[in-house]
Write a protein that holds these residues in place. Structure first.
Motif, PDB file in Angstrom:
ATOM      1  N   HIS A 114       0.821  -1.225   0.000  1.00  0.00           N
ATOM      2  CA  HIS A 114       0.000   0.000   0.000  1.00  0.00           C
ATOM      3  C   HIS A 114       0.855   1.275   0.000  1.00  0.00           C
ATOM      4  CE1 HIS A 114      -3.925  -1.949   0.716  1.00  0.00           C
ATOM      5  NE2 HIS A 114      -3.216  -2.841   1.376  1.00  0.00           N
ATOM      6  N   SER A 141      -7.426   4.986   0.003  1.00  0.00           N
ATOM      7  CA  SER A 141      -7.344   4.844   1.456  1.00  0.00           C
ATOM      8  C   SER A 141      -8.490   3.909   1.851  1.00  0.00           C
ATOM      9  CB  SER A 141      -7.442   6.227   2.108  1.00  0.00           C
ATOM     10  OG  SER A 141      -7.424   6.126   3.512  1.00  0.00           O
ATOM     11  N   SER A 142      -9.066   4.101   3.030  1.00  0.00           N
ATOM     12  CA  SER A 142     -10.148   3.227   3.491  1.00  0.00           C
ATOM     13  C   SER A 142     -10.742   3.819   4.766  1.00  0.00           C
ATOM     14  CB  SER A 142      -9.585   1.846   3.816  1.00  0.00           C
ATOM     15  OG  SER A 142     -10.511   1.076   4.558  1.00  0.00           O
ATOM     16  N   SER A 144     -10.992   2.133   7.176  1.00  0.00           N
ATOM     17  CA  SER A 144     -10.147   1.494   8.195  1.00  0.00           C
ATOM     18  C   SER A 144      -9.041   2.421   8.683  1.00  0.00           C
ATOM     19  CB  SER A 144      -9.523   0.210   7.646  1.00  0.00           C
ATOM     20  OG  SER A 144     -10.521  -0.740   7.393  1.00  0.00           O
ATOM     21  N   ALA A 145      -8.746   3.490   7.934  1.00  0.00           N
ATOM     22  CA  ALA A 145      -7.746   4.471   8.389  1.00  0.00           C
ATOM     23  C   ALA A 145      -8.155   5.077   9.728  1.00  0.00           C
ATOM     24  CB  ALA A 145      -7.580   5.580   7.349  1.00  0.00           C
ATOM     25  N   TYR A 154      -3.051  -2.644   8.168  1.00  0.00           N
ATOM     26  CA  TYR A 154      -3.835  -2.045   7.070  1.00  0.00           C
ATOM     27  C   TYR A 154      -4.290  -0.625   7.441  1.00  0.00           C
ATOM     28  CZ  TYR A 154      -7.601  -1.962   3.503  1.00  0.00           C
ATOM     29  OH  TYR A 154      -8.430  -1.661   2.455  1.00  0.00           O
ATOM     30  N   ALA A 155      -4.740  -0.441   8.690  1.00  0.00           N
ATOM     31  CA  ALA A 155      -5.196   0.887   9.132  1.00  0.00           C
ATOM     32  C   ALA A 155      -4.040   1.886   9.090  1.00  0.00           C
ATOM     33  CB  ALA A 155      -5.766   0.807  10.543  1.00  0.00           C
ATOM     34  N   LYS A 158      -3.390   2.743   5.458  1.00  0.00           N
ATOM     35  CA  LYS A 158      -4.431   3.585   4.848  1.00  0.00           C
ATOM     36  C   LYS A 158      -4.445   4.996   5.446  1.00  0.00           C
ATOM     37  CE  LYS A 158      -6.028   0.847   1.718  1.00  0.00           C
ATOM     38  NZ  LYS A 158      -5.453   1.011   0.364  1.00  0.00           N
ATOM     39  N   ALA A 159      -4.064   5.127   6.730  1.00  0.00           N
ATOM     40  CA  ALA A 159      -3.890   6.462   7.308  1.00  0.00           C
ATOM     41  C   ALA A 159      -2.650   7.109   6.688  1.00  0.00           C
ATOM     42  CB  ALA A 159      -3.753   6.366   8.824  1.00  0.00           C
ATOM     43  N   GLN A 162      -3.230   8.873   3.500  1.00  0.00           N
ATOM     44  CA  GLN A 162      -3.845  10.207   3.626  1.00  0.00           C
ATOM     45  C   GLN A 162      -2.771  11.281   3.818  1.00  0.00           C
ATOM     46  OE1 GLN A 162      -7.239  10.267   6.282  1.00  0.00           O
ATOM     47  NE2 GLN A 162      -8.111   8.414   5.386  1.00  0.00           N
ATOM     48  N   ALA A 183     -11.535   7.007   0.158  1.00  0.00           N
ATOM     49  CA  ALA A 183     -11.571   6.089   1.300  1.00  0.00           C
ATOM     50  C   ALA A 183     -12.898   5.319   1.294  1.00  0.00           C
ATOM     51  CB  ALA A 183     -11.397   6.866   2.603  1.00  0.00           C
ATOM     52  N   TYR A 246     -14.488  10.155   1.615  1.00  0.00           N
ATOM     53  CA  TYR A 246     -15.044   8.891   2.121  1.00  0.00           C
ATOM     54  C   TYR A 246     -16.211   8.498   1.228  1.00  0.00           C
ATOM     55  CZ  TYR A 246     -11.982   8.936   6.102  1.00  0.00           C
ATOM     56  OH  TYR A 246     -10.851   8.879   6.876  1.00  0.00           O
TER      57      TYR A 246
END
Ligand code: NAP
Length: 253
Positions: A114, A141-142, A144-145, A154-155, A158-159, A162, A183, A246
């Protein structure tokens, strides 16, 4: 559109799921699209769909976390399609586990695909955008961030996407390049099927339970995300940069 004026896009992780839907959508929008994924044969199948619909695609097998593979992939795109000015950093994997059971390999693999992948692809492509004075970067992203049990790796990735995106927006804006993150919440793909399997639930059970928590009353589809990416890479979205959108059927998930 003539080949001289056609925008060239690269979509990573585009052999299936959100990436494949995005590749098909950007081709339908008029771009020539490089479909990048680990398995070149699977990329070819997406390109065949693109070409059957009248578009232009190029299948490129590459691991986005491998620096030399990324360099070679971008060189192939330049040689066979032209200089890319649209990049969608979509390739991703999950290696979910509670923190106390998470291995270093699980951590490194997820951060590698990622975050390192988005960094390597963006670094390889940005020069083409800067020299043309125009570019669009969208990274996945997601929700989950914002934190998700069993997804510390993963979080964090994904953060990280950003922060990476906001920094790209600051550094590249003066060259006509925008950078944004999308996201998604729950989207029906192989990734969420794998999550259901890990939780010992059927996909339909997990999907229904997720839909009950989502304000619009349904889970997302790859086309929902492709539509958002299509907007962010469009000519008219040049004043939208450094944002995290989002796409989750509600404010968060
Ligand atoms: P998916 O169906 O699992 O597709 C991901 C694709 O990325 C696969 O084709 C995979 O190839 C490829 N890939 C994995 N590692 C790669 C690498 N090192 N280099 C190149 N390609 C690689 O996932 P998806 O659900 O469409 O997710 C796409 C993106 O959206 C991901 O970044 C994901 O984190 C994000 N997202 C998804 C959801 C969701 O609910 N589905 C929600 C939020 C965010 P292999 O199959 O060969 O591994």
């Amino acid at each position: 559109m003539s080949e001289q004026t056609q925008r060239i896009a690269i979509v990573t992780g585009a052999a299936r799921g959100i990436g494949a839907a995005t590749a098909r959508r950007l081709a339908a929008d008029g771009m020539a699209v490089a479909v990048v994924d680990l398995d070149e044969a699977a990329c070819k199948r997406v390109c065949e769909e693109i070409e059957a619909a009248g578009g232009r695609g190029l299948a490129v097998g590459a691991d986005v976390s491998d620096e030399s593979a990324v360099t070679a992939a971008v060189e192939r795109v330049v040689a066979e399609l032209g200089a890319p000015t649209v990049l969608v950093n979509n390739a991703g994997i999950i290696r979910d586990n509670l923190l106390f059971k998470m291995t270093v390999e699980d951590w490194d693999a997820v951060l590698g695909v990622h975050l390192r992948g988005a960094f390597l692809c963006t670094r390889a492509v940005q020069g083409h955008m800067v020299s043309q004075g125009w570019g669009r970067i969208v990274s996945l992203s997601s929700t989950s961030a914002l934190g998700n049990k069993g997804q510390a790796n993963y979080a964090a990735a994904k953060a990280g996407i950003q922060g990476f995106t906001k920094t790209l927006a600051l550094e590249l804006g003066r060259f006509g390049v925008t950078a944004n993150a999308v996201a998604p919440g729950f989207v029906e793909t192989e990734m969420t099927r794998a999550t259901a399997e890990r939780m010992g639930a059927s996909f339909e059970e997990l999907r229904k339970a997720a839909a009950e928590q989502i304000p619009v009353g349904r889970t997302g589809t790859p086309d929902d995300i492709a539509h958002t990416v299509s907007f962010l890479v469009s000519e008219g979205a040049g004043f939208v940069s450094g944002q995290v959108m989002y796409v989750a059927g509600g404010p968060r998930n």
